[in-house]
Motif scaffolding. Structure first.
Motif, mmCIF file in Angstrom:
data_model
loop_
_atom_site.group_PDB
_atom_site.id
_atom_site.type_symbol
_atom_site.label_atom_id
_atom_site.label_comp_id
_atom_site.label_asym_id
_atom_site.label_seq_id
_atom_site.Cartn_x
_atom_site.Cartn_y
_atom_site.Cartn_z
ATOM 1 N N MET A 50 1.059 -1.236 -0.031
ATOM 2 C CA MET A 50 -0.376 0.442 -0.138
ATOM 3 C C MET A 50 1.032 0.957 0.084
ATOM 4 N N ALA A 51 0.932 2.213 -0.917
ATOM 5 C CA ALA A 51 1.764 3.650 -0.719
ATOM 6 C C ALA A 51 0.930 4.459 -0.854
ATOM 7 N N ILE A 52 0.875 5.553 -1.286
ATOM 8 C CA ILE A 52 -0.098 6.952 -0.862
ATOM 9 C C ILE A 52 -0.671 6.817 -1.844
ATOM 10 N N GLU A 53 -2.592 6.867 -1.352
ATOM 11 C CA GLU A 53 -3.734 6.324 -2.054
ATOM 12 C C GLU A 53 -3.795 7.635 -3.097
ATOM 13 N N THR A 54 -3.946 8.297 -2.331
ATOM 14 C CA THR A 54 -3.508 10.186 -3.301
ATOM 15 C C THR A 54 -2.751 10.845 -2.445
ATOM 16 N N GLN A 55 -3.472 12.683 -3.208
ATOM 17 C CA GLN A 55 -2.744 13.266 -2.465
ATOM 18 C C GLN A 55 -3.575 14.451 -2.528
ATOM 19 N N ASN A 56 -3.506 16.012 -1.559
ATOM 20 C CA ASN A 56 -4.201 16.716 -2.114
ATOM 21 C C ASN A 56 -3.565 17.944 -2.144
ATOM 22 N N SER A 57 -3.568 18.973 -2.446
ATOM 23 C CA SER A 57 -2.413 19.939 -1.892
ATOM 24 C C SER A 57 -2.880 21.512 -2.286
ATOM 25 N N GLY A 58 -2.249 21.995 -2.251
ATOM 26 C CA GLY A 58 -3.027 23.921 -2.391
ATOM 27 C C GLY A 58 -1.318 24.474 -3.041
ATOM 28 N N ASP A 59 -1.274 25.679 -2.835
ATOM 29 C CA ASP A 59 -0.272 26.248 -3.103
ATOM 30 C C ASP A 59 1.078 26.807 -2.155
ATOM 31 N N THR A 60 0.761 26.130 -0.927
ATOM 32 C CA THR A 60 1.719 26.442 -0.161
ATOM 33 C C THR A 60 1.475 24.720 0.975
ATOM 34 N N THR B 247 0.048 13.324 10.527
ATOM 35 C CA THR B 247 -1.434 15.183 10.298
ATOM 36 C C THR B 247 -2.578 15.285 11.336
ATOM 37 N N GLY B 248 -3.069 14.398 10.687
ATOM 38 C CA GLY B 248 -4.599 13.976 11.695
ATOM 39 C C GLY B 248 -5.193 14.815 11.129
ATOM 40 N N ILE B 249 -6.232 15.748 12.064
ATOM 41 C CA ILE B 249 -6.891 16.732 10.991
ATOM 42 C C ILE B 249 -6.312 18.013 10.448
ATOM 43 N N GLY B 250 -5.334 18.189 11.018
ATOM 44 C CA GLY B 250 -4.266 19.234 10.060
ATOM 45 C C GLY B 250 -3.773 20.275 11.401
ATOM 46 N N SER B 251 -3.618 19.850 12.404
ATOM 47 C CA SER B 251 -3.238 20.629 13.538
ATOM 48 C C SER B 251 -1.615 21.668 12.708
ATOM 49 N N GLU B 252 -1.000 21.056 12.622
ATOM 50 C CA GLU B 252 0.120 21.855 12.260
ATOM 51 C C GLU B 252 0.570 22.189 10.901
ATOM 52 N N GLY B 253 -0.420 21.623 10.106
ATOM 53 C CA GLY B 253 0.012 22.593 8.654
ATOM 54 C C GLY B 253 -1.099 23.536 8.809
ATOM 55 N N VAL B 254 -1.716 23.782 9.504
ATOM 56 C CA VAL B 254 -2.160 25.189 9.570
ATOM 57 C C VAL B 254 -1.928 26.196 10.472
ATOM 58 N N GLY B 255 -1.220 25.787 11.202
ATOM 59 C CA GLY B 255 -0.072 26.070 12.191
ATOM 60 C C GLY B 255 1.310 26.658 11.437
ATOM 61 N N ASN C 262 -9.428 22.057 5.908
ATOM 62 C CA ASN C 262 -8.980 22.775 6.906
ATOM 63 C C ASN C 262 -7.673 23.861 6.132
ATOM 64 N N LEU C 263 -6.840 23.216 5.678
ATOM 65 C CA LEU C 263 -5.941 23.777 4.954
ATOM 66 C C LEU C 263 -6.779 24.454 4.252
ATOM 67 N N ARG C 264 -7.294 24.396 3.080
ATOM 68 C CA ARG C 264 -8.320 24.673 2.108
ATOM 69 C C ARG C 264 -8.768 26.204 2.419
ATOM 70 N N VAL C 265 -9.197 25.687 3.968
ATOM 71 C CA VAL C 265 -10.330 27.003 4.599
ATOM 72 C C VAL C 265 -8.459 28.258 5.011
ATOM 73 N N GLU C 266 -7.613 27.857 5.589
ATOM 74 C CA GLU C 266 -6.512 28.417 6.107
ATOM 75 C C GLU C 266 -5.804 29.155 4.988
ATOM 76 N N GLU C 267 -5.969 28.609 3.875
ATOM 77 C CA GLU C 267 -4.347 29.058 2.852
ATOM 78 C C GLU C 267 -5.821 30.415 1.932
#
Length: 323
Positions: free
Chosen positions: A1-11, A277-285, A309-314
């Motif tokens: 099982m490799a990474i199934e999918t990934q999402n991203s934004g500009d940052t 990453t969980g629900i993205g706390s470190e990413g939002v920070g 959460n990351l999309r909203v923050e971005e």
């Protein structure tokens, strides 16, 4: 099982899948700062996946799995840069160990990181209220009735710790990082008791009615071995990441702690990494502090919420001010 999918934004970029497998595709020396809260051995189970490190039968099995992540985090981190691990002592239960007590989980983490080649760099104690712990756990050692019955059983409340490790600088660089964090100093304080304006701060060196040297005042507080003004309730909302059958445990890391660690040990534009990453706390920070974020999350519900959460923050970063 490799990474199934990934999402991203500009940052930011978050991959769905096992962090150990995901890190194989992360280039050497590409992460500027890591911060995460690992599964607390076998204390909590976050998912039913066999790749979930929380699904360990005992502490030894957990560290056997965690060791792979520790080694790869060393590889992908810039020489001389750091990784901060949020952890705490773990309870020793009588039905498992024969007697109650505590397990030195932070000490075991330090041993594993050092064995992998990291250098133990710093430890911060995060103050937590023992009354709240007593109300939440009803632990015998914190009850006043235990004081009256047998004081040999009482104990102090359990603090959190931020254990910081440094990847050794490249040969020939001395003590310098391959990417030194050289700035003009700290221009803001992250926390609830700003030493530049607080006359009641417990440290006389950080106590001010007004400031003439803001960065020095801030550093005197940040350098304290105990951070007592981390708001324990300032966490991301995790309600959307749970379902009817989801009775597992999630512990969002406090945003004050994340933001302060990023403020101290990284620079604007740096890449911040979390393998859990969980629900993205470190990413939002990271985004709030002007950094980029890379992470992996095994549980689909948490992955979906983290990306939201990351999309909203971005989006907040890109919306121009009316003023």
């Amino acid at each position: 099982m490799a990474i199934e999918t990934q999402n991203s934004g500009d940052t930011w970029t978050v991959g769905l899948g096992d962090c150990v497998e995901g890190m194989r595709d992360v280039p050497n020396d590409s992460v500027d700062f890591g911060i995460h809260s690992p599964p607390f051995a076998n204390l909590y189970i976050y998912s039913d996946s066999e790749r979930d490190m929380g699904n360990s039968k005992d502490d030894a099995e957990f560290f056997e799995h965690y060791r792979y992540a520790i080694q790869d985090m060393l590889r992908i981190t810039v020489p001389g840069r750091l990784c901060a691990v949020h952890c705490k002592d773990l309870p020793r239960y009588a039905n498992v160990y024969g007697t109650t007590g505590l397990i030195d989980f932070p000490g075991a983490i330090i041993q594993e990181f050092e064995s992998a080649g990291w250098v133990f760099h710093s430890r911060v104690t995060i103050w937590k209220c023992p009354v709240i712990e007593r109300e939440r756990t009803n632990n015998n050692g914190l009850l006043h009735k235990t004081v009256l019955r047998d004081r040999s059983q009482v104990r102090q409340g359990m603090a959190d710790y931020l254990i910081v490790f440094r990847k050794p600088p490249a040969e020939g660089d001395g003590l310098m990082s391959a990417k030194p964090i050289a700035t003009k100093g700290f221009d803001r304080y992250i926390g609830e008791i700003d030493p530049r304006v607080c006359k009641d701060h417990p440290s006389k060196f950080a106590r001010r009615k007004k400031s003439s040297a803001g960065s020095i005042d801030i550093w005197q507080r940040y350098a304290d071995p105990v951070w007592f003004d981390i708001n324990q309730t300032n966490v991301l909302n995790n309600k959307e990441s749970t379902s009817e059958e989801d009775v597992k445990h999630i512990c969002p890391l406090q945003l004050d702690l994340i933001n302060r660690a990023i403020h101290v040990w990284s620079d604007e534009g740096d890449v911040v990494f979390s393998p859990f990453t969980g629900i993205g706390s470190e990413g939002v920070g990271a985004l709030r502090m002007g950094r980029k974020f890379l992470g992996f999350e095994l549980k689909p519900e948490y992955f979906t919420t983290a990306c939201k959460n990351l999309r909203v923050e971005e989006s907040k970063m890109t919306v121009p001010s009316l003023f």
